[in-house]
Write a protein that holds these residues in place. Structure first.
Motif, short mmCIF file in Angstrom:
data_model
loop_
_atom_site.label_atom_id
_atom_site.label_comp_id
_atom_site.label_asym_id
_atom_site.label_seq_id
_atom_site.Cartn_x
_atom_site.Cartn_y
_atom_site.Cartn_z
N GLY A 80 0.82 -1.21 0.00
CA GLY A 80 0.00 0.00 0.00
C GLY A 80 0.85 1.25 0.00
N SER A 81 1.81 1.30 -0.90
CA SER A 81 2.82 2.36 -0.89
C SER A 81 2.27 3.73 -1.24
CB SER A 81 3.96 2.01 -1.86
OG SER A 81 3.44 1.74 -3.15
N GLY A 82 1.15 3.79 -1.99
CA GLY A 82 0.57 5.08 -2.35
C GLY A 82 1.40 5.83 -3.38
N ILE A 83 1.24 7.15 -3.38
CA ILE A 83 1.96 8.01 -4.33
C ILE A 83 3.37 8.24 -3.81
CG2 ILE A 83 1.95 10.22 -5.53
CD1 ILE A 83 -0.55 8.70 -6.18
N PRO A 84 4.41 7.89 -4.59
CA PRO A 84 5.77 8.17 -4.13
C PRO A 84 5.99 9.68 -3.97
CG PRO A 84 5.76 6.64 -5.98
CD PRO A 84 4.38 7.20 -5.88
N THR A 85 6.50 10.06 -2.82
CA THR A 85 6.82 11.46 -2.57
C THR A 85 8.26 11.54 -2.08
OG1 THR A 85 6.01 11.31 -0.30
CG2 THR A 85 4.43 12.03 -1.97
N VAL A 86 8.74 12.77 -1.87
CA VAL A 86 10.11 12.95 -1.40
C VAL A 86 10.29 12.21 -0.07
CG1 VAL A 86 11.77 14.64 -0.56
CG2 VAL A 86 10.35 15.16 -2.56
N GLY A 87 11.41 11.50 0.05
CA GLY A 87 11.67 10.75 1.27
C GLY A 87 10.96 9.42 1.32
N PRO A 109 -4.37 2.54 -9.86
CA PRO A 109 -3.65 2.70 -11.13
C PRO A 109 -2.96 4.05 -11.28
CG PRO A 109 -5.81 1.70 -11.50
CD PRO A 109 -5.78 2.16 -10.07
N VAL A 110 -3.55 5.12 -10.72
CA VAL A 110 -2.91 6.44 -10.83
C VAL A 110 -1.61 6.47 -10.02
CG1 VAL A 110 -3.15 8.88 -10.28
CG2 VAL A 110 -5.05 7.67 -11.34
N ALA A 111 -1.65 5.93 -8.80
CA ALA A 111 -0.44 5.88 -7.98
C ALA A 111 0.64 5.06 -8.67
CB ALA A 111 -0.77 5.27 -6.62
N VAL A 112 0.26 3.92 -9.26
CA VAL A 112 1.22 3.06 -9.93
C VAL A 112 1.80 3.74 -11.16
CG1 VAL A 112 1.47 0.88 -11.19
CG2 VAL A 112 0.23 0.93 -9.02
N ALA A 113 0.93 4.36 -11.96
CA ALA A 113 1.41 5.04 -13.17
C ALA A 113 2.36 6.18 -12.83
CB ALA A 113 0.22 5.56 -13.97
N HIS A 114 2.03 6.93 -11.78
CA HIS A 114 2.90 8.04 -11.38
C HIS A 114 4.24 7.50 -10.88
CE1 HIS A 114 3.79 12.14 -10.23
NE2 HIS A 114 4.09 11.75 -9.00
#
Length: 269
Positions: A80-87, A109-114
């Motif tokens: 459940g990593s979500g949207i990758p952000t800084v850190g 799918p949006v989180a994965v594509a990003h």
């Protein structure tokens, strides 16, 4: 199927709020849409410290991954990593060990594509589209089984994800399946939303907001969160409010209460 082991099954819905994108909004990210922002603001109205919760989880994740990497852990499965952000996990882990491997898994799918765009051709970091409630499929996905060596210890990360498995028995079964795939000497990192400063009315209102999304949630009291740690030996300080888990500086009582979450790191085996 792309090089990161993700095979989207449907077109992303941007007209319905999504938990990963709401979390991204709380963290100040940009990968969210009007429906996500509207639901996130409704969540803040229901539970005023939603942003503090998200930030406390991210800070806990960073401290826990740093701790495990310094112990020599060089491969991580982030559920459940979500949207990758800084850190994010691979940045933290690879800051300690440049050869650390990280397999991210998320159902959005949006989180994965990003994440795919951010990761590019990174050979030691993958993102897989998958439902963490289906451990067998996740563990056999190319982006997971093709990257991580489960004959060696793995850092299993379940940060802010188990609220989305509301049934207690199912949550325990899901974690048990992932633990069973990990050899002794692996570690579990767990965090979970729980009322500290939030009132019963705020909890009910926050759960009602998420019930209008595809991913309803359940807040759990500490005793139910403790049940999820079955099969692991917590390291000091055990299961505690997130800001109290090995903080860089002592947190204030206000910071502890506003986090509304508990966390622990435990050794599997």
């Amino acid at each position: 199927m792309d090089q990161h082991g993700s095979s989207p099954r449907e077109e992303p819905r941007t007209d319905r709020p999504n938990a990963a994108r709401m979390y991204d909004y709380y963290l100040g990210g940009s990968t969210n849409f009007a429906a996500d922002r509207e639901a996130a603001e409704a969540g803040t109205a229901a539970m005023p410290h939603a942003r503090q919760y998200a930030r406390a989880n991210r800070a806990f994740l960073q401290r826990a991954v740093t701790h495990l990497a310094e112990l020599g852990m060089d491969q991580f499965l982030d559920l459940g990593s979500g949207i990758p952000t800084v850190g994010n996990v691979h940045e933290i882990a690879r800051g300690v060990n440049p050869h650390a491997r990280v397999a991210y898994v998320d159902h959005d799918p949006v989180a994965v594509a990003h994440a795919q765009r951010l990761l590019g051709e990174h050979p030691e970091v993958t993102i897989t589209l998958g439902d963490v409630r289906d451990p067998r499929t996740v563990l056999n996905a190319p982006g997971v089984s093709g990257l991580l060596d489960f004959t060696r210890p793995v850092g299993l990360l379940a940060v802010a994800v188990l609220p989305f498995v509301p049934d207690q028995a199912e949550a325990r079964e899901v974690l048990a399946a992932y633990r069973a795939a990990c050899v002794p000497g692996s570690y579990l990192v767990l965090s979970h939303i729980s009322a500290l400063s939030a009132t019963r009315q705020q909890v009910a209102a926050a759960e009602e907001v998420m019930a209008r999304t595809p991913t309803p949630v359940r807040w759990r009291p500490p005793e139910e969160i403790s049940e999820l740690l079955e099969g692991v030996e917590p390291v000091e300080p055990g299961l505690v409010p997130l800001p109290r888990w090995r903080p860089d500086t002592p947190p204030t009582q206000e910071e502890v209460d506003e986090a509304n979450a508990y966390g622990a790191v435990g050794r599997i085996g």
